[in-house]
Design an enzyme around this catalytic site. Structure first.
Site, PDB file in Angstrom:
ATOM      1  N   GLU A 196       0.823  -1.219   0.000  1.00  0.00           N
ATOM      2  CA  GLU A 196       0.000   0.000   0.000  1.00  0.00           C
ATOM      3  C   GLU A 196       0.853   1.264   0.000  1.00  0.00           C
ATOM      4  O   GLU A 196       0.408   2.309  -0.442  1.00  0.00           O
ATOM      5  CB  GLU A 196      -0.922   0.024   1.227  1.00  0.00           C
ATOM      6  CG  GLU A 196      -2.221  -0.717   1.003  1.00  0.00           C
ATOM      7  CD  GLU A 196      -3.259  -0.481   2.105  1.00  0.00           C
ATOM      8  OE1 GLU A 196      -3.043   0.356   2.993  1.00  0.00           O
ATOM      9  OE2 GLU A 196      -4.291  -1.173   2.063  1.00  0.00           O
ATOM     10  N   HIS A 247       8.855 -26.609  -0.299  1.00  0.00           N
ATOM     11  CA  HIS A 247       8.200 -27.722  -0.985  1.00  0.00           C
ATOM     12  C   HIS A 247       7.046 -27.245  -1.853  1.00  0.00           C
ATOM     13  O   HIS A 247       6.209 -28.037  -2.276  1.00  0.00           O
ATOM     14  CB  HIS A 247       7.736 -28.756   0.057  1.00  0.00           C
ATOM     15  CG  HIS A 247       8.864 -29.253   0.893  1.00  0.00           C
ATOM     16  ND1 HIS A 247       9.541 -30.430   0.629  1.00  0.00           N
ATOM     17  CD2 HIS A 247       9.499 -28.695   1.959  1.00  0.00           C
ATOM     18  CE1 HIS A 247      10.513 -30.579   1.513  1.00  0.00           C
ATOM     19  NE2 HIS A 247      10.513 -29.543   2.320  1.00  0.00           N
ATOM     20  N   LYS A 255     -13.107   1.092  -2.221  1.00  0.00           N
ATOM     21  CA  LYS A 255     -14.160   1.374  -1.233  1.00  0.00           C
ATOM     22  C   LYS A 255     -15.321   2.122  -1.895  1.00  0.00           C
ATOM     23  O   LYS A 255     -16.490   1.809  -1.684  1.00  0.00           O
ATOM     24  CB  LYS A 255     -13.606   2.201  -0.060  1.00  0.00           C
ATOM     25  CG  LYS A 255     -12.721   1.416   0.909  1.00  0.00           C
ATOM     26  CD  LYS A 255     -12.300   2.282   2.099  1.00  0.00           C
ATOM     27  CE  LYS A 255     -11.372   1.549   3.056  1.00  0.00           C
ATOM     28  NZ  LYS A 255     -10.886   2.342   4.176  1.00  0.00           N
TER      29      LYS A 255
HETATM   30  O1  PA5 Z   1      -3.427   1.243   5.779  1.00  0.00           O
HETATM   31  C1  PA5 Z   1      -4.527   1.722   5.543  1.00  0.00           C
HETATM   32  O2  PA5 Z   1      -4.740   2.947   5.603  1.00  0.00           O
HETATM   33  C2  PA5 Z   1      -5.702   0.836   5.191  1.00  0.00           C
HETATM   34  O3  PA5 Z   1      -5.318  -0.491   5.048  1.00  0.00           O
HETATM   35  C3  PA5 Z   1      -6.764   0.937   6.296  1.00  0.00           C
HETATM   36  O4  PA5 Z   1      -6.179   0.574   7.518  1.00  0.00           O
HETATM   37  C4  PA5 Z   1      -7.965   0.031   6.010  1.00  0.00           C
HETATM   38  O5  PA5 Z   1      -8.531   0.350   4.763  1.00  0.00           O
HETATM   39  C5  PA5 Z   1      -9.018   0.188   7.118  1.00  0.00           C
HETATM   40  O6  PA5 Z   1      -9.411   1.521   7.247  1.00  0.00           O
HETATM   41  P1  PA5 Z   1     -10.172   2.059   8.534  1.00  0.00           P
HETATM   42  O7  PA5 Z   1      -9.266   1.930   9.712  1.00  0.00           O
HETATM   43  O8  PA5 Z   1     -10.491   3.486   8.222  1.00  0.00           O
HETATM   44  O9  PA5 Z   1     -11.409   1.208   8.698  1.00  0.00           O
END
Ligand code: PA5
Length: 374
Positions: A257, A278, A367
């Site tokens: 990310e 394996h 989202k």
């Molecule tokens: O790293 C990030 O920002 C994302 O992976 C969020 O943690 C994830 O989408 C969850 O978001 P939220 O904490 O707003 O529910």
């Protein structure tokens, strides 16, 4: 102290500039977090953990992505002892998984820690709705609400507003820390404390790493940048400890990310050895040569250590650049250091590639599409 077995030529001036940018970024709060922990909140976290342990056989931890993977990684790796078991929910939209979690809790006493920075993410919202209903059916509204612990934004969002209206106990995802860099905040600390992790020691390790991890993290980020420019576009995180499978998952999210944007980034993948020797072992030894391997070298037993050496040598002979990250101890301190080391290295790597380590436009795009469809 984290150690590395490579010594690339580091552009110190450039690195210092990038470190300053990271420290001053509006989402760079994690950079000094281990040294700036809000002690008032830290004490409240420990009190809440004790209260949950005293009242509940299960804590249902609801969250996804950065609100989930970090604390699960440490809870699974350390297998701490607590009479309160953790159940994870809200990390997919599978009805089957949700029903399984509801059934597992059954008639046992339980509490819920719902974790969402935005307070609007669909997966945790769906699971929270179901577990809240179950709490109310079992305990009635007043006690149900006293068993809900909400970790979310301090000022805004649907979960924040509901928590204020219903009087849930609240913990903060700091404004200046994004999801995948938040494991050392209340996001991770409360579920880890309930599971029995020594969070004082975890933070001690991370706090030491604020100074000691800079050099190895800089070398690692520089190596990654060099390999990327030579078209090594896939990194395999390799661990020889099966209990660290979720730490690998946390790493994949952190790097994926943070770096994967603007058509840039190294694709993160992971293996657990010797199990995966394996399965994926064949490809890594002998398949397409676009991979490099990063061994997370936890202290281990003698026989397992021999496998580490064998893999290092065999894969290097197979033409794979093998990087070694030495972890000083397999305990809270060691993981505290390791978390901070990887956060720092990841932010630096992304900056070297010229992308913003702290946004996630691709996740937001998914989202938004899902909201549209629903
Ligand atoms: O790293 C990030 O920002 C994302 O992976 C969020 O943690 C994830 O989408 C969850 O978001 P939220 O904490 O707003 O529910």
């Amino acid at each position: 102290m984290i150690s590395v077995n490579f010594n690339p030529e580091v552009d110190k001036e450039k690195v210092d500039k990038l470190l300053k940018e990271i420290a001053h970024d509006p989402l760079g709060g994690w950079y000094s977090l281990p040294k700036n922990t809000d002690m008032g909140e830290f004490v409240r976290i420990k009190e809440a953990a004790k209260e949950i342990q005293d009242s509940s056989e299960y804590l249902v931890c609801i969250g996804i992505g950065g609100s989930y993977l970090g604390h699960r990684a440490i809870n699974e790796a350390l297998r701490p002892k607590s009479d309160t078991k953790i159940i994870y929910a809200g990390n997919s939209l599978s009805r089957r998984e949700l029903d399984w979690a509801l059934k597992k809790v059954g008639d046992h006493d339980f509490s819920v820690n719902v974790i969402s920075k935005s307070g609007t993410t669909l997966e945790p919202a769906v699971a929270f709705g179901e577990f809240k209903k179950k709490l109310i059916e079992k305990y009635g509204e007043t006690e149900a609400y006293s068993r809900i612990y909400a970790t979310t934004d301090a000022k805004k969002g649907a979960l924040h507003d509901e928590a204020v209206a219903c009087g849930y106990k609240m913990f903060t995802v700091p404004d200046n820390i994004g999801g995948r860099y938040s494991v050392l905040s209340a996001v991770g600390l409360l579920p880890m404390a309930v599971a029995g992790v020594d969070i004082d020691k975890l933070l001690e390790g991370a706090s030491d790493a604020v100074e000691t991890a800079v050099e190895p993290a800089t070398k690692y980020a520089t190596m990654r940048y060099t390999l990327d420019s030579k078209h090594y576009d896939t990194e395999i995180f390799a661990s020889f400890e099966p209990a660290t499978m979720y730490f690998n998952e946390w790493l994949k999210q952190l790097f994926g990310e943070s770096e994967g944007k603007n058509k840039r980034g190294i694709l993160p993948d992971s293996v657990i050895y010797s199990t995966d020797l394996h399965s994926l072992g064949q490809f890594i030894q002998d398949g397409r040569r676009n991979l490099f391997e990063t061994i997370i070298d936890y202290p281990t037993d003698e026989m397992n250590a021999k496998v580490v050496t064998a893999v290092r040598v065999a894969h290097a002979e197979g033409g794979i650049p093998v990087l070694n990250i030495g972890v000083p101890s397999y305990d809270e301190r060691g993981f505290g250091e390791l978390i901070y080391f990887f956060e720092l290295a990841c932010a630096l790597s992304a900056k070297m590639m010229g992308v913003n380590p702290f946004d996630q436009p691709g996740v937001e795009a998914y989202k938004a599409k899902l909201q549209e469809l629903l």
